[in-house]
Design a protein around this motif. Structure first.
Motif, PDB file in Angstrom:
ATOM      1  N   GLY A   1      58.783  43.410  36.959  1.00 38.62           N
ATOM      2  CA  GLY A   1      57.699  43.420  35.986  1.00 38.62           C
ATOM      3  C   GLY A   1      58.084  44.038  34.664  1.00 38.62           C
ATOM      4  O   GLY A   1      57.383  43.871  33.674  1.00 38.62           O
TER       5      GLY A   1
ATOM      6  N   ARG B   1      54.824  45.921  33.272  1.00 35.77           N
ATOM      7  CA  ARG B   1      53.975  44.810  33.686  1.00 35.77           C
ATOM      8  C   ARG B   1      52.547  45.074  33.229  1.00 35.77           C
ATOM      9  O   ARG B   1      51.995  46.122  33.474  1.00 35.77           O
ATOM     10  CB  ARG B   1      54.021  44.665  35.202  1.00 35.77           C
ATOM     11  N   ALA B   2      51.974  44.098  32.588  1.00 25.47           N
ATOM     12  CA  ALA B   2      50.588  44.204  32.133  1.00 25.47           C
ATOM     13  C   ALA B   2      49.724  43.292  32.997  1.00 25.47           C
ATOM     14  O   ALA B   2      50.200  42.310  33.546  1.00 25.47           O
ATOM     15  CB  ALA B   2      50.482  43.781  30.667  1.00 25.47           C
ATOM     16  N   ALA B   3      48.481  43.615  33.100  1.00 26.10           N
ATOM     17  CA  ALA B   3      47.560  42.776  33.858  1.00 26.10           C
ATOM     18  C   ALA B   3      47.422  41.433  33.153  1.00 26.10           C
ATOM     19  O   ALA B   3      47.327  41.358  31.942  1.00 26.10           O
ATOM     20  CB  ALA B   3      46.206  43.449  33.964  1.00 26.10           C
ATOM     21  N   VAL B   4      47.445  40.378  33.926  1.00 29.15           N
ATOM     22  CA  VAL B   4      47.284  39.042  33.365  1.00 29.15           C
ATOM     23  C   VAL B   4      45.797  38.779  33.220  1.00 29.15           C
ATOM     24  O   VAL B   4      45.038  38.954  34.159  1.00 29.15           O
ATOM     25  CB  VAL B   4      47.942  37.988  34.280  1.00 29.15           C
ATOM     26  N   THR B   5      45.413  38.373  32.026  1.00 26.67           N
ATOM     27  CA  THR B   5      44.004  38.075  31.795  1.00 26.67           C
ATOM     28  C   THR B   5      43.844  36.582  31.568  1.00 26.67           C
ATOM     29  O   THR B   5      44.771  35.904  31.164  1.00 26.67           O
ATOM     30  CB  THR B   5      43.480  38.839  30.568  1.00 26.67           C
TER      31      THR B   5
ATOM     32  N   SER C   1      55.277  40.215  28.095  1.00 25.79           N
ATOM     33  CA  SER C   1      54.523  41.178  28.891  1.00 25.79           C
ATOM     34  C   SER C   1      53.341  40.480  29.566  1.00 25.79           C
ATOM     35  O   SER C   1      52.501  39.880  28.908  1.00 25.79           O
ATOM     36  CB  SER C   1      54.033  42.320  28.007  1.00 25.79           C
ATOM     37  N   GLY C   2      53.317  40.532  30.891  1.00 28.16           N
ATOM     38  CA  GLY C   2      52.243  39.904  31.651  1.00 28.16           C
ATOM     39  C   GLY C   2      52.383  38.412  31.829  1.00 28.16           C
ATOM     40  O   GLY C   2      51.517  37.770  32.412  1.00 28.16           O
ATOM     41  N   LYS C   3      53.489  37.828  31.362  1.00 28.22           N
ATOM     42  CA  LYS C   3      53.681  36.378  31.460  1.00 28.22           C
ATOM     43  C   LYS C   3      54.895  36.009  32.305  1.00 28.22           C
ATOM     44  O   LYS C   3      55.424  34.912  32.191  1.00 28.22           O
ATOM     45  CB  LYS C   3      53.814  35.780  30.072  1.00 28.22           C
TER      46      LYS C   3
END
Length: 193
Positions: free
Chosen positions: A139, A8-12, A48-50
């Motif tokens: 994630g 899981r990546a941080a959502v920006t 990733s992150g979405k």
């Protein structure tokens, strides 16, 4: 089996992850012609992150599926047939058959924990060799492409697991992504030789 994984990546940015946003990311990743492994790698990175929240996914499936009794629910088939997205809802301890696929697959765990066992056929074709295991938390996004995609997935933990499976085919046309199931003895690594 070569697998690709990202955590899981941080959502920006202002965009909140959603199913529609996920479909757009898959669409973007599948528009450049390439071999299956390259495509699935691009889908894994694109997701990733979405990942949408589990409650959004569960709103899209019938009530009986939310408890894991009707496990596989097709959520989306791309109009041109290039990919399909399926929600897999699993009760604790519930496992798939040992199987392989007709096409590439990316798996995104949105709730719960999945334990995957990977296999290959022995030289005789009469037994399965355990080649690896992995545990994926919510994630995690991973993917693989045939050949060498024989596996079984089990839902771990105390609650219902929810994962999204993206297949590089039109499931409305072919019905399901499983090519074969395997009912063969499994040889653990320590049993070899």
């Amino acid at each position: 089996m070569k697998t690709t994984q990202t955590s899981r990546a941080a959502v920006t940015g202002p965009e909140t992850p959603s199913l529609e946003g996920m479909y757009a990311a898959i669409r973007a990743a599948t528009r450049i012609p390439a071999d299956w492994q390259v495509v699935v790698d691009a889908v894994v990175v694109g997701l990733s992150g979405k990942l949408p929240p589990a409650d959004e996914v569960l709103r899209e499936v019938p009530a009986q599926a939310r408890q894991g009794s009707d496990r596989s629910q097709v959520l989306h088939v791309e109009p041109d047939g290039s990919f399909s997205v399926v929600a897999l809802i699993s009760r604790p301890g519930q496992a798939t058959s040992v199987h392989d696929h007709t096409t590439w697959c990316a798996v995104a765990v949105v709730a719960g924990t999945e334990y995957e066992e990977r296999f290959s056929l022995d030289e005789s074709g009469q037994a399965l060799l355990l080649t690896g295991t992995r545990t994926d938390q919510a994630g995690t996004v991973s993917g693989f492409a045939p050949p060498g995609d024989i596996h079984r997935v089990t839902s771990l933990g105390p609650s219902v697991g929810v994962s999204l499976h993206v297949y590089g085919t039109d499931l409305a046309r072919i019905g399901n992504s499983v090519r074969r199931t395997y009912d063969l003895p499994i040889v653990e690594p320590y049993e070899i030789g």
